[in-house]
Design an enzyme around this catalytic site. Structure first.
Site, short mmCIF file in Angstrom:
data_model
loop_
_atom_site.label_atom_id
_atom_site.label_comp_id
_atom_site.label_asym_id
_atom_site.label_seq_id
_atom_site.Cartn_x
_atom_site.Cartn_y
_atom_site.Cartn_z
N HIS A 1 1.01 -0.91 -0.48
CA HIS A 1 -0.20 0.78 -0.34
C HIS A 1 0.78 1.71 0.20
O HIS A 1 2.06 1.40 0.70
CB HIS A 1 -0.80 -0.08 1.15
CG HIS A 1 -0.59 0.03 2.46
ND1 HIS A 1 0.22 1.19 3.29
CD2 HIS A 1 -0.16 -0.68 3.20
CE1 HIS A 1 0.11 1.51 4.23
NE2 HIS A 1 -0.25 -0.10 4.47
N ASP B 1 -0.27 4.61 1.02
CA ASP B 1 -0.56 5.05 2.04
C ASP B 1 0.25 5.30 3.65
O ASP B 1 0.77 4.03 3.41
CB ASP B 1 -2.25 5.24 2.39
CG ASP B 1 -1.98 4.17 2.78
OD1 ASP B 1 -2.48 3.28 2.47
OD2 ASP B 1 -3.16 4.89 3.97
N GLU C 1 -4.87 2.18 3.06
CA GLU C 1 -5.05 1.20 3.77
C GLU C 1 -4.92 1.36 5.65
O GLU C 1 -6.45 0.10 5.87
CB GLU C 1 -3.46 0.31 2.98
CG GLU C 1 -3.01 -1.89 4.13
CD GLU C 1 -3.21 -1.51 5.79
OE1 GLU C 1 -3.44 -2.59 6.56
OE2 GLU C 1 -2.58 -0.22 6.12
N ASP D 1 3.37 -6.52 4.01
CA ASP D 1 2.82 -5.32 4.71
C ASP D 1 3.14 -5.96 6.20
O ASP D 1 2.87 -4.48 6.83
CB ASP D 1 1.04 -4.98 4.26
CG ASP D 1 0.86 -3.89 5.03
OD1 ASP D 1 1.87 -3.06 5.25
OD2 ASP D 1 -0.17 -3.26 5.80
N HIS E 1 3.94 3.28 12.12
CA HIS E 1 2.90 4.79 12.42
C HIS E 1 3.60 6.33 13.67
O HIS E 1 2.60 6.02 14.30
CB HIS E 1 1.47 4.42 13.24
CG HIS E 1 1.49 2.55 12.42
ND1 HIS E 1 -0.83 1.96 12.93
CD2 HIS E 1 1.06 2.85 10.78
CE1 HIS E 1 -0.87 1.58 11.71
NE2 HIS E 1 -0.06 2.11 10.68
ZN LIG Z 1 0.96 -1.39 6.43
#
Ligand SMILES: [Zn+2]
Length: 416
Positions: free
Chosen positions: A80, A82, A182, A205, A391
Site C-alpha cells: 500500500h 499511503d 490501507e 505489509d 505509525h
Molecule cells: Zn501497512
C-alpha cells in the site's frame, strides 16, 4: 547504495498520509503523486499490462511468464502507498545508523527522542547492521514503502533477467498491485480483482523480517444506545432511569477479562472505544474481535443477550432501554487459506528457510488488506516488509532486511 534502498528513499520522500476525515477515495489527493511515479517507474523497468486507475489511485502491472514457467496460475504481490494518519509523513528526513552498536540512537540533533533498546529490545537483533530511522519529527514510511520498494526491485530484477543472454530465473506470470488508504481500512474499497488478474497473492505489509501471517481477527462493530428517564433528583425514587448507570451496567456484564488490555495471542475481546451520555441517553461504540468464528459469534450474541436482559429488567420504565446495532467488518482469512491454499504459506516458509530467514508465523491481532482480498476470491497471506514500530516517530527499518526481503520475493516468485 543498493537500488532497492534508493527506491525506498525515493518513495518515503513523498508524503502519502491518508485521512479518515475526507470521505473521499483516495482519502488524500497527494497519494496520487506516488501512484504516478510508480506508473512511470514500471514503464522504465519494462513491466507489462500497466493499468493505472488514476481516479481511485490503484496501480496494476504484470511481469510476464518466462520460457519454461510451469505455473498456469497467476501469483500476485501487493503493497500500500499511503502512510498512517497517526503521524506526519511530510518532509521525512531519514537517518542512517551504520554498523549499529546496540546502544541508544538519537533521533535528530536535539536528542529529544531516542530509540532505546531498553524500550525496544528487538533493536539488539540488529547489532552490526544499518538502521534507517526517522529524525524524530515524522514517521518513516517503511509501512509500507519498504514493501513497495521490495516489490519494485523484485520486478526490475526479474524483468532484467528475462532480457539477459542467459536468464537464470524461471517463473509463471506475476501480477503486482499498489493500493491507497490501507491505513484507514479502505485499501480494497475499489480494488479490482479482475484488473489485478492474480489467482492468489501476498501482501508485503508485515513487520520484522520473517513474519508470515495467514490468520487475523474476525471483526465487528457494535453501536449501543441506552435510553433513560429523567426526573427531578429530589423526587426520583423508583421513577428515574439514568441512562449512564444502565450503560455502565451493560459494560460491566461483558466481563473485565475480555478487554484488549488483558488479552493476547488468540484471546478475543470487547473494546469500548467511545462513551458519551447523560441521564436521558447514552452511547457506546465497541469493536468485537476474535480469531475463532464460533467465539466471535458468541461474543456478538452475548452483547445482544445482555441487552435483552436489561431491557426486561427495566421494562417498567421503558419499552426498550437498550438497542445494540451490530455490523460485521471483516473475517479471519484462515478459512480461505486452510486447507486448499496452505501451499501459499508453505512455499513462503520454505523460501525463507532456503535464504536463512527464520519464519515467524503468528496470528495477526488486527486485519490486513489480504483478509478482505481473500474473501474477494484472492487468497492472500501477509509477508514481512521489514520495519518496526509502525505509525510513529520510532519507526525504523534495517537496510539489510529490505535487501533480504527483495531476495525473498524473487525466491517466492520462482518457487511456484
Ligand atoms: Zn501497512
Amino acid at each position: 547504495m543498493e537500488k532497492v534502498i534508493e527506491r525506498f528513499l525515493r518513495y518515503i520522500s513523498i508524503d502519502t498520509q491518508s485521512s479518515e476525515m475526507s470521505g473521499l477515495s483516495p482519502s488524500t489527493e497527494k497519494q496520487k503523486m506516488l501512484g504516478k511515479m510508480l506508473e512511470e517507474e514500471l514503464k522504465e523497468i519494462g513491466a507489462e499490462g500497466i493499468d493505472y486507475d488514476e481516479e481511485h489511485n490503484y496501480l496494476y502491472a504484470v511481469i510476464p511468464a518466462t520460457d519454461g514457467g510451469k505455473n498456469e496460475k497467476v501469483l500476485g504481490f501487493i503493497a500500500h502507498m499511503d502512510t498512517s494518519p497517526e503521524a506526519s509523513g511530510e518532509n521525512v528526513k531519514p537517518q542512517f545508523i551504520y554498523d549499529y552498536d546496540g546502544g541508544i540512537v538519537k533521533l535528530g540533533e536535539d536528542g529529544k527522542y531516542t530509540l532505546d533498546p531498553a524500550n525496544f529490545p528487538e533493536l539488539k537483533k540488529y547489532i552490526g547492521k544499518t538502521l534507517i530511522t526517522t529524525d524524530g519529527t515524522t514517521l518513516l514510511g517503511a509501512d509500507d514503502k519498504a514493501g513497495i520498494a521490495e516489490i519494485m526491485a523484485m520486478a526490475e530484477e526479474l524483468l532484467e533477467d528475462q532480457r539477459s543472454e542467459v536468464p537464470k530465473y524461471i517463473h509463471g506470470k506475476i501480477a503486482i498491485a499498489f493500493t491507497p488508504d490501507e491505513e484507514i481500512g479502505e485499501g480494497t474499497k475499489f480494488f479490482d480483482v479482475k484488473r489485478f488478474g492474480a489467482d492468489y497473492a501476498y501482501t508485503v505489509d508485515g513487520g520484522e523480517i520473517g513474519e508470515l501471517e495467514y490468520e487475523n481477527f474476525n471483526a465487528a462493530a457494535a453501536a449501543v444506545t441506552v435510553k433513560g428517564l429523567n426526573v427531578h433528583p429530589g423526587e426520583a425514587k423508583d421513577k428515574m432511569l439514568n441512562a449512564v448507570r444502565v450503560a455502565e451496567e451493560f459494560d460491566g456484564m461483558l466481563g473485565q477479562s475480555e478487554r484488549p488490555e488483558y488479552t493476547e495471542g488468540y484471546e478475543g475481546f470487547f473494546h469500548l472505544m467511545r462513551f458519551s451520555g447523560n441521564i436521558e441517553e447514552a452511547h457506546m461504540d465497541y469493536i468485537i474481535r476474535d480469531h475463532d468464528k464460533v467465539k466471535f459469534e458468541e461474543k456478538k450474541e452475548k452483547m445482544q443477550r445482555n441487552a435483552d436482559e436489561l431491557n426486561a429488567k427495566y421494562a417498567k420504565f421503558l419499552d426498550k432501554t437498550i438497542t445494540v446495532e451490530l455490523r460485521d467488518q471483516y473475517y479471519n482469512m484462515k478459512s480461505c487459506i486452510e486447507p486448499d491454499n496452505m501451499f501459499l504459506v508453505e512455499n513462503a516458509r520454505k523460501a525463507m528457510e532456503r535464504l536463512g530467514i527464520k519464519p515467524i508465523i503468528s496470528p495477526v491481532r488486527g486485519g490486513t488488506d489480504g483478509a478482505n482480498l481473500s474473501f474477494m476470491g484472492v487468497p492472500c497471506p501477509n509477508l514481512s516488509a521489514g520495519g518496526h514500530n509502525f505509525h510513529g516517530r520510532f519507526e525504523y527499518v534495517p537496510a539489510e532486511s529490505i535487501i533480504k526481503i527483495k531476495e525473498l520475493l524473487v525466491e517466492i516468485a520462482c518457487s511456484f
